[in-house]
Design a protein around this motif. Structure first.
Motif, PDB file in Angstrom:
ATOM      1  N   GLU A   1      11.648  20.014  -1.175  1.00  0.00           N
ATOM      2  CA  GLU A   1      12.493  19.288  -0.221  1.00  0.00           C
ATOM      3  C   GLU A   1      12.249  19.861   1.184  1.00  0.00           C
ATOM      4  O   GLU A   1      12.153  21.070   1.343  1.00  0.00           O
ATOM      5  N   ILE A   2      12.144  18.988   2.158  1.00  0.00           N
ATOM      6  CA  ILE A   2      11.933  19.439   3.540  1.00  0.00           C
ATOM      7  C   ILE A   2      13.269  19.831   4.171  1.00  0.00           C
ATOM      8  O   ILE A   2      14.218  19.045   4.193  1.00  0.00           O
ATOM      9  N   ILE A   3      13.334  21.052   4.692  1.00  0.00           N
ATOM     10  CA  ILE A   3      14.485  21.535   5.435  1.00  0.00           C
ATOM     11  C   ILE A   3      14.238  21.338   6.934  1.00  0.00           C
ATOM     12  O   ILE A   3      15.133  21.006   7.689  1.00  0.00           O
ATOM     13  N   TYR A   4      12.998  21.573   7.341  1.00  0.00           N
ATOM     14  CA  TYR A   4      12.627  21.489   8.757  1.00  0.00           C
ATOM     15  C   TYR A   4      11.167  21.033   8.874  1.00  0.00           C
ATOM     16  O   TYR A   4      10.327  21.462   8.075  1.00  0.00           O
ATOM     17  N   ASP A   5      10.907  20.201   9.873  1.00  0.00           N
ATOM     18  CA  ASP A   5       9.540  19.781  10.158  1.00  0.00           C
ATOM     19  C   ASP A   5       9.395  19.680  11.676  1.00  0.00           C
ATOM     20  O   ASP A   5      10.095  18.887  12.310  1.00  0.00           O
ATOM     21  N   SER A   6       8.521  20.494  12.242  1.00  0.00           N
ATOM     22  CA  SER A   6       8.357  20.509  13.705  1.00  0.00           C
ATOM     23  C   SER A   6       7.798  19.188  14.241  1.00  0.00           C
ATOM     24  O   SER A   6       7.878  18.929  15.437  1.00  0.00           O
ATOM     25  N   ASN A   7       7.272  18.343  13.370  1.00  0.00           N
ATOM     26  CA  ASN A   7       6.768  17.031  13.800  1.00  0.00           C
ATOM     27  C   ASN A   7       7.858  15.967  13.838  1.00  0.00           C
ATOM     28  O   ASN A   7       7.587  14.836  14.164  1.00  0.00           O
ATOM     29  N   GLU A   8       9.076  16.323  13.481  1.00  0.00           N
ATOM     30  CA  GLU A   8      10.153  15.324  13.472  1.00  0.00           C
ATOM     31  C   GLU A   8      11.223  15.673  14.469  1.00  0.00           C
ATOM     32  O   GLU A   8      11.353  16.733  14.959  1.00  0.00           O
TER      33      GLU A   8
END
Length: 130
Positions: free
Chosen positions: A123-130
């Motif tokens: 599961e994604i918690i953080y994505d610098s591209n978003e």
């Protein structure tokens, strides 16, 4: 062999977490290879120290981003961690702090914070591209 797209994972040593994260990174990041930097309870280590271990992790990540031109670095927290026991909420907060640590390294890469739950889904918690 040998040439292709690399990504980097900062992950726990727990073998249950390795394959799901490797598979996810290869699929979602369109990577050929996944460099792994591991330590027991790495989400706690990276955000709380000791400083020598944090520096060691950074040095290994720099080999991946510099030598292999990895264009993404993911920090992973996971369910049922023997070295860093605690609820999901604790790990999510630690992964978010780890993201800030990695951002401080000023790498020209996409930074991800990931959680692997009890069904071993990523599961994604953080994505610098978003």
């Amino acid at each position: 062999m040998g040439h292709g797209k690399f990504v980097t994972v900062i992950n726990c040593i727990d073998g249950r977490v390795q394959f799901p994260v490797l598979t996810w990174m290869k699929e979602k990041m369109n990577a050929d290879y996944v460099d792994s930097v591991t330590a027991p309870g790495v989400d706690k280590v990276l955000c709380e120290g000791p400083a020598g271990e944090v520096e060691s992790i950074k040095e290994k990540v720099l080999v991946s981003t510099g030598g292999h031109h990895s264009n993404a670095v993911a920090i992973v927290g996971h369910y049922d961690c023997a070295a860093n026991p605690g609820p999901k909420e604790q790990h999510v907060e630690q992964v978010k702090k780890c993201v800030e640590v990695v951002k401080g390294w000023q790498l020209p890469v996409r930074i991800l914070g990931l959680w692997v739950g009890e069904t071993w889904e990523v599961e994604i918690i953080y994505d610098s591209n978003e």
